[in-house]
Enzyme design. Structure first.
Site, PDB file in Angstrom:
ATOM      1  N   ASP A 140      53.059  12.694   1.404  1.00  0.00           N
ATOM      2  CA  ASP A 140      54.210  13.596   1.321  1.00  0.00           C
ATOM      3  C   ASP A 140      55.145  12.992   0.277  1.00  0.00           C
ATOM      4  OD1 ASP A 140      55.309  16.075   2.856  1.00  0.00           O
ATOM      5  OD2 ASP A 140      57.032  14.766   2.690  1.00  0.00           O
ATOM      6  N   GLY A 187      57.122  19.154 -10.995  1.00  0.00           N
ATOM      7  CA  GLY A 187      56.217  18.176 -10.393  1.00  0.00           C
ATOM      8  C   GLY A 187      54.871  18.810 -10.124  1.00  0.00           C
ATOM      9  N   ASN A 188      54.179  18.269  -9.122  1.00  0.00           N
ATOM     10  CA  ASN A 188      52.820  18.714  -8.833  1.00  0.00           C
ATOM     11  C   ASN A 188      52.754  20.214  -8.551  1.00  0.00           C
ATOM     12  OD1 ASN A 188      50.880  19.132  -6.172  1.00  0.00           O
ATOM     13  ND2 ASN A 188      49.884  18.148  -7.897  1.00  0.00           N
ATOM     14  N   GLY A 224      61.835  22.724 -10.608  1.00  0.00           N
ATOM     15  CA  GLY A 224      60.946  21.570 -10.441  1.00  0.00           C
ATOM     16  C   GLY A 224      59.899  21.551 -11.535  1.00  0.00           C
ATOM     17  N   LYS A 280      54.128  15.323  11.560  1.00  0.00           N
ATOM     18  CA  LYS A 280      54.707  14.744  10.346  1.00  0.00           C
ATOM     19  C   LYS A 280      55.058  13.298  10.639  1.00  0.00           C
ATOM     20  CE  LYS A 280      55.673  16.308   6.207  1.00  0.00           C
ATOM     21  NZ  LYS A 280      54.952  17.356   5.471  1.00  0.00           N
TER      22      LYS A 280
HETATM   23  P1  NAD Z   1      57.035  16.157  -6.999  1.00  0.00           P
HETATM   24  O1  NAD Z   1      57.750  14.943  -6.612  1.00  0.00           O
HETATM   25  O2  NAD Z   1      55.732  16.073  -7.706  1.00  0.00           O
HETATM   26  O3  NAD Z   1      57.991  17.059  -7.932  1.00  0.00           O
HETATM   27  C1  NAD Z   1      59.274  17.408  -7.565  1.00  0.00           C
HETATM   28  C2  NAD Z   1      59.978  17.957  -8.796  1.00  0.00           C
HETATM   29  O4  NAD Z   1      61.241  18.434  -8.397  1.00  0.00           O
HETATM   30  C3  NAD Z   1      60.194  16.948  -9.896  1.00  0.00           C
HETATM   31  O5  NAD Z   1      59.875  17.544 -11.136  1.00  0.00           O
HETATM   32  C4  NAD Z   1      61.700  16.686  -9.844  1.00  0.00           C
HETATM   33  O6  NAD Z   1      62.219  16.366 -11.114  1.00  0.00           O
HETATM   34  C5  NAD Z   1      62.189  18.028  -9.370  1.00  0.00           C
HETATM   35  N1  NAD Z   1      63.506  18.006  -8.740  1.00  0.00           N
HETATM   36  C6  NAD Z   1      63.977  17.210  -7.754  1.00  0.00           C
HETATM   37  N2  NAD Z   1      65.232  17.514  -7.462  1.00  0.00           N
HETATM   38  C7  NAD Z   1      65.578  18.547  -8.262  1.00  0.00           C
HETATM   39  C8  NAD Z   1      66.736  19.324  -8.439  1.00  0.00           C
HETATM   40  N3  NAD Z   1      67.829  19.121  -7.719  1.00  0.00           N
HETATM   41  N4  NAD Z   1      66.711  20.299  -9.369  1.00  0.00           N
HETATM   42  C9  NAD Z   1      65.611  20.537 -10.127  1.00  0.00           C
HETATM   43  N5  NAD Z   1      64.480  19.827  -9.994  1.00  0.00           N
HETATM   44  C10 NAD Z   1      64.473  18.858  -9.090  1.00  0.00           C
HETATM   45  O7  NAD Z   1      56.910  17.027  -5.669  1.00  0.00           O
HETATM   46  P2  NAD Z   1      55.882  18.177  -5.329  1.00  0.00           P
HETATM   47  O8  NAD Z   1      54.686  17.593  -4.721  1.00  0.00           O
HETATM   48  O9  NAD Z   1      55.747  19.079  -6.516  1.00  0.00           O
HETATM   49  O10 NAD Z   1      56.644  18.910  -4.139  1.00  0.00           O
HETATM   50  C11 NAD Z   1      57.696  19.830  -4.411  1.00  0.00           C
HETATM   51  C12 NAD Z   1      58.069  20.532  -3.112  1.00  0.00           C
HETATM   52  O11 NAD Z   1      56.917  21.178  -2.579  1.00  0.00           O
HETATM   53  C13 NAD Z   1      58.591  19.641  -1.972  1.00  0.00           C
HETATM   54  O12 NAD Z   1      59.509  20.394  -1.215  1.00  0.00           O
HETATM   55  C14 NAD Z   1      57.351  19.390  -1.139  1.00  0.00           C
HETATM   56  O13 NAD Z   1      57.671  19.061   0.201  1.00  0.00           O
HETATM   57  C15 NAD Z   1      56.695  20.745  -1.247  1.00  0.00           C
HETATM   58  N6  NAD Z   1      55.270  20.743  -0.976  1.00  0.00           N
HETATM   59  C16 NAD Z   1      54.432  19.990  -1.717  1.00  0.00           C
HETATM   60  C17 NAD Z   1      53.073  20.006  -1.451  1.00  0.00           C
HETATM   61  C18 NAD Z   1      52.102  19.249  -2.292  1.00  0.00           C
HETATM   62  O14 NAD Z   1      50.899  19.372  -2.030  1.00  0.00           O
HETATM   63  N7  NAD Z   1      52.525  18.514  -3.290  1.00  0.00           N
HETATM   64  C19 NAD Z   1      52.581  20.783  -0.392  1.00  0.00           C
HETATM   65  C20 NAD Z   1      53.463  21.567   0.352  1.00  0.00           C
HETATM   66  C21 NAD Z   1      54.809  21.526   0.048  1.00  0.00           C
END
Ligand code: NAD
Length: 441
Positions: free
Chosen positions: A160, A234-235, A232, A120
């Site tokens: 990330d 997000g993605n 959440g 990482k």
């Molecule tokens: P992102 O930034 O696209 O979305 C994150 C979401 O979480 C947003 O909608 C934000 O509004 C919401 N959020 C943040 N704090 C919050 C809270 N306190 N309460 C409610 N909602 C909240 O991120 P992502 O890519 O969707 O990643 C989300 C998680 O998944 C992270 O922990 C990341 O490390 C993990 N992850 C992501 C991937 C990937 O490919 N994107 C892969 C493995 C793990």
């Protein structure tokens, strides 16, 4: 001008709570080392990273001044293959957070049987306060510091938190410039138009649901008879909701960070959250506009209410340390499955409660392994300079995730283990064997 490269879903500031993720990762490791009966040298090797880089990245800012940023790359273990793991930009980044995430990457790659190790990276910075040019300079500076210790055959970075495809492309460009080669396999998460893989955007969220689908089969429950609540939007969350809906499930609640209010809210719709519909209500920070959400028929609730819903499935897909001692008892008895889309969403104390309640917790490093699996596919495609169709990628992803889940679930049943422990046993055993086979221990 200060602009964010991606003023979208990542525009919230993560509110890190005072948990030391590395201490949690080591505690989890120690428990499984006992189950596996690992000897002392193996424990010493695996509970610490093999290599750590901490370095300065001096950048000329737009106003002519110079600021020195701190960058990291931590390679936890590469016995099974080149290390893989993202680079996080965050103002509260710490070396311990990066250590924990590197260790989890080792287990994540091993549990779905990818021929990769774990790493990482990070930079202590807040992209919200940096122009595109300044962010580009940080990306190039990171590569200049690490170029001798990363590469397609050794350590392959990825995006990330608060880094994206544009950052990866700047990093690739710097790497190729310095090495005088074309090396699309050096980094993953690139734009599809520049060597990225089809399916990467969907991969993590879809992967979560592939594991949920398999868990439901084992419980003999049809997806169409279930409901879910997701933290959440997000993605990960969006693609998980989409695929779950395709399987017939109904997501009744999502929660999201509100940048203006610096808190989170939950958005409830009993007849089903629709991603495309709710996306029309997102604000410029990627959060949800409450007025528009209400107009679309959503009830706006306090953020924590996502976890209090009377549903069958909970999917934390936002950030770490969200299911904690203080709120784990708010989870309804109806909840059968918790699929950890986020990394580290459940603290050790809360996990102990869920374990006692016999909830099927699909652990983060299995549930969200779809992202790294697709990144591995991108790495392979880049090294071959040959690209697969989206259907091919998603088909291979489904096979990997399904096989990973079934192996973990079979072991859990055979040895009466909690799913998280079974996943760790498989992953740590694979890595320990690779270290032994190489004669390291
Ligand atoms: P992102 O930034 O696209 O979305 C994150 C979401 O979480 C947003 O909608 C934000 O509004 C919401 N959020 C943040 N704090 C919050 C809270 N306190 N309460 C409610 N909602 C909240 O991120 P992502 O890519 O969707 O990643 C989300 C998680 O998944 C992270 O922990 C990341 O490390 C993990 N992850 C992501 C991937 C990937 O490919 N994107 C892969 C493995 C793990």
């Amino acid at each position: 001008m200060k602009v964010s490269v991606r003023p979208s879903a990542r525009s919230y500031i993560l509110s890190y709570k005072p948990y030391n993720s590395f201490a949690i990762a080591q505690t989890q490791f120690d428990g499984v080392a006992e189950i596996l009966g690992l000897d002392a040298p193996t424990r010493d090797l695996l509970r610490q990273p093999m290599r750590e880089y901490s370095f300065a990245i001096p950048i000329r800012l737009d106003d002519g001044s110079t600021q020195v940023f701190r960058g990291f790359r931590i390679q936890h273990n590469d016995a099974r293959g080149p290390s893989k793991g993202g680079i996080r930009f965050h103002p509260q980044e710490t070396q311990d957070t990066v250590r924990a995430l590197a260790m989890w990457m080792t287990w994540k790659c091993a549990v779905v049987d990818l021929p990769l190790g774990g790493a990482k990276g990070g930079v202590i910075c807040d992209p919200h306060n940096l122009s595109e040019r300044e962010q580009e300079a940080i990306c190039r500076g990171w590569v200049r510091q690490m170029v001798r210790n990363v590469g397609p055959q050794g350590d392959v970075p990825a995006p990330d938190v608060m880094t994206n495809a544009q950052h990866m492309l700047w990093m690739l460009d710097e790497y190729e410039h310095i090495t005088g080669s074309k090396a699309p396999g050096f980094i993953t998460g690139k734009p599809v138009t520049s060597g990225g893989s089809f399916g990467r955007t969907e991969a993590t969220g879809y992967g979560v649901i592939f594991t949920v689908r398999e868990a439901l089969k084992e419980l003999n429950v049809r997806a169409s008879d279930t409901t879910a609540s997701v933290q959440g939007f997000g993605n990960v969350a969006q693609y998980a909701i989409r695929l779950y809906e395709q399987l017939g499930g109904t997501t009744v609640c999502v929660s999201c960070w509100d940048q203006a209010d610096q808190t989170s809210y939950a958005y409830q719709k009993k007849d089903g959250v629709n991603v495309d519909e709710l996306l029309t209500a997102t604000d410029r920070f990627g959060g949800i506009d409450q007025g528009k959400a209400k107009d679309l028929g959503y009830r706006v609730l306090p953020g924590e209410d996502w976890l209090k819903q009377e549903v069958d499935i909970l999917i934390p897909a936002a950030m770490e340390n969200q299911i904690v001692e203080e709120n784990v008892h708010d989870i309804s008895d109806r909840v059968k499955i918790i699929a950890e889309g986020a990394n580290g969403p459940t603290t050790t104390e809360a996990d102990a409660v869920l374990r006692r309640r016999n909830v099927v917790v699909i652990p983060d490093f299995l549930a969200n392994a779809g992202g790294v699996t697709c990144s591995y596919f991108e790495q392979v495609q880049g090294n071959m300079n040959y690209y697969w169709s989206k259907d091919e990628v998603l088909g291979k992803l489904d096979s990997k995730m399904t096989a990973g889940f079934i192996a973990v679930s079979d072991l859990a049943r055979a040895r009466t283990l909690y799913l998280r422990d079974a996943a760790y046993v498989i992953a740590i055993d694979r890595v320990a064997r690779a270290c032994r086979d190489r004669g390291w221990i």
